[in-house]
Design an enzyme around this catalytic site. Structure first.
Site, PDB file in Angstrom:
ATOM      1  N   HIS A  19      29.004  43.667  32.410  1.00 53.89           N
ATOM      2  CA  HIS A  19      27.788  43.074  32.992  1.00 53.89           C
ATOM      3  C   HIS A  19      27.121  44.057  33.949  1.00 53.89           C
ATOM      4  CE1 HIS A  19      29.577  42.002  36.965  1.00 53.89           C
ATOM      5  NE2 HIS A  19      30.671  41.686  36.286  1.00 53.89           N
TER       6      HIS A  19
ATOM      7  N   ASP B 108      24.781  43.093  36.330  1.00 52.40           N
ATOM      8  CA  ASP B 108      24.336  42.492  37.585  1.00 52.40           C
ATOM      9  C   ASP B 108      25.424  42.587  38.648  1.00 52.40           C
ATOM     10  OD1 ASP B 108      25.856  40.598  36.035  1.00 52.40           O
ATOM     11  OD2 ASP B 108      25.202  39.013  37.403  1.00 52.40           O
TER      12      ASP B 108
ATOM     13  N   ASP C 100      32.733  46.038  41.013  1.00 51.52           N
ATOM     14  CA  ASP C 100      32.404  44.947  40.074  1.00 51.52           C
ATOM     15  C   ASP C 100      30.936  45.022  39.691  1.00 51.52           C
ATOM     16  OD1 ASP C 100      32.437  42.653  38.592  1.00 51.52           O
ATOM     17  OD2 ASP C 100      32.640  41.300  40.289  1.00 51.52           O
TER      18      ASP C 100
ATOM     19  N   GLU D 112      26.052  37.680  35.010  1.00 55.19           N
ATOM     20  CA  GLU D 112      27.461  37.255  34.942  1.00 55.19           C
ATOM     21  C   GLU D 112      27.910  36.597  36.239  1.00 55.19           C
ATOM     22  OE1 GLU D 112      31.829  37.455  35.338  1.00 55.19           O
ATOM     23  OE2 GLU D 112      30.360  38.429  36.613  1.00 55.19           O
TER      24      GLU D 112
ATOM     25  N   GLU E 286      35.726  45.031  33.163  1.00 56.77           N
ATOM     26  CA  GLU E 286      35.861  44.510  34.529  1.00 56.77           C
ATOM     27  C   GLU E 286      36.959  45.304  35.238  1.00 56.77           C
ATOM     28  OE1 GLU E 286      34.320  42.171  36.247  1.00 56.77           O
ATOM     29  OE2 GLU E 286      33.348  40.811  34.822  1.00 56.77           O
TER      30      GLU E 286
END
Ligand SMILES: [Zn+2]
Length: 360
Positions: A71, A73, A101, A131, A160
């Site tokens: 992701h 964002d 992250d 996300e 991740e």
């Protein structure tokens, strides 16, 4: 205008450039534009833009296709953009929102996507939005609904943070409310009423004494938890409360489905009015699948269980085994002082190159 992303340069410089492109959930257009235009020149990739999701896939006609997703964002900025570094050489640490992250993982994805022009297996690279917010906005969930063929593959990796090791599957999560009712009265004449907040003591006692299980699934040990996460009750300083609600959160191993998880919560809280408000089942690690074996061999190390719910469960729900594998310590996700060791970024990049084929 920020400078274009250089996918052929140093992957840690790329991580810093990604952090410097602020992309709090809902504001991913600029970073998606940059990712799309950086990938377009690579002739071995078919690049698709769908909203603020960017998909880049090889069409080399290989026998197997794998999906590698991340992701783009982040949670809101906390004075931690633009990025900065400390240490040096092998000890270099990159700081800033998204360092952990998960822009470290996104940097690895972009760098490897550009570098491997002749992959050993076809790869679908996915960069998705939203996300870090509610499920209904999740870009990967939207693609799963609208363009499920983009997610087709025999194995998926979600980049991740996992300390550059493999974290298999993920736990499920269930939220439920325990509703306690009493009888309201003036607090000067409390014997006329029944105090619902006092009844909470019994529920809290059950939860405090609860011994969570450790469950082995496909060789990995998942540690469960059942906790009160919120409590509400009372309307005024002179009223015996007739209502108290305790919200509980159950984190359960991926061998349980939603019905089994609910049954367990009801058993622990037997005799109380329990309403399940939200549930997302976990994902089995899938490490026994043949497609996972070569990934495990390329990355090395001992796989561990993932604590927490991640989008690997979306792949699992589609029958695609999936693991978490990315740079950074998941404990630092969302922290104001989130960071990523440069060494993790390099080692994840090397591992993906060992798996997918050499850099060109
Ligand atoms: Zn994340």
């Amino acid at each position: 205008m920020p400078p274009p992303l250089d996918l052929a340069g140093d992957v840690v410089d790329l991580l810093r450039a990604l952090i410097d492109l602020e992309s709090v959930s809902g504001n991913e257009a600029a970073i998606a534009d940059q990712i799309e235009s950086a990938l377009r020149p690579y002739g071995h990739l078919e690049v698709i833009r769908d909203g603020n999701v960017v998909v880049a896939r090889t069409q080399a006609g290989r026998a197997e296709r794998v999906v590698i997703a991340g992701h783009i964002d982040t949670v809101p900025i906390a004075g931690n953009v633009p990025s900065w570094v400390s240490g040096g050489g092998e000890e270099t640490i990159v700081w800033g929102r998204g360092a952990c992250d998960m822009k470290g993982g996104v940097a690895v994805q972009l760098s490897v996507a550009a570098a491997v022009t002749e992959p050993t297996r076809d790869v679908t690279w996915i960069f998705y939005d939203n996300e870090e917010v509610e499920e209904s906005r999740n870009g990967l969930a939207r693609i799963a609904r609208e363009q499920p063929d983009y997610l087709a593959g025999s194995f998926a990796v979600l980049c991740e943070p996992s300390n550059a090791g493999i974290e298999g599957g993920c736990q499920g999560t269930m939220r439920a409310e325990v509703e306690l009712t009493g009888v309201a009265a003036h607090s000067a004449r409390s014997w006329k009423g029944h105090n619902a907040i006092h009844d909470a003591a019994v529920v809290l006692g059950l939860l405090a004494d609860y011994e969570p299980a450790q469950v082995e699934v496909d060789g990995l040990t998942y540690r469960e938890g059942l906790n009160a996460v919120k409590i509400t009750g009372g309307i005024a300083g002179n009223v015996i409360p007739d209502r108290c609600t305790i919200e509980v959160n159950y984190r359960f191993a991926p061998n349980k489905d939603a019905a089994q998880a609910e049954a367990h919560v009801r058993e622990v809280l037997a005799g109380f009015t329990v309403t399940v408000t939200d549930v997302a089942v976990g994902a089995r690690p899938g490490l026994d699948q043949p497609a996972a074996a070569e990934f495990l061999a390329a990355v090395g190390g001992e796989p561990a269980a993932k604590f927490g719910w991640t989008d690997v469960a979306r792949f699992s729900a589609m029958g695609v085994p999936a693991v978490n594998f990315g740079p950074g310590d998941p404990m630092k996700a969302h922290a104001d002082d989130e960071f990523c060791p440069a060494a993790d970024v390099y080692s994840c990049r090397e591992a993906l190159l060992r798996w997918l084929g050499p850099a060109n």
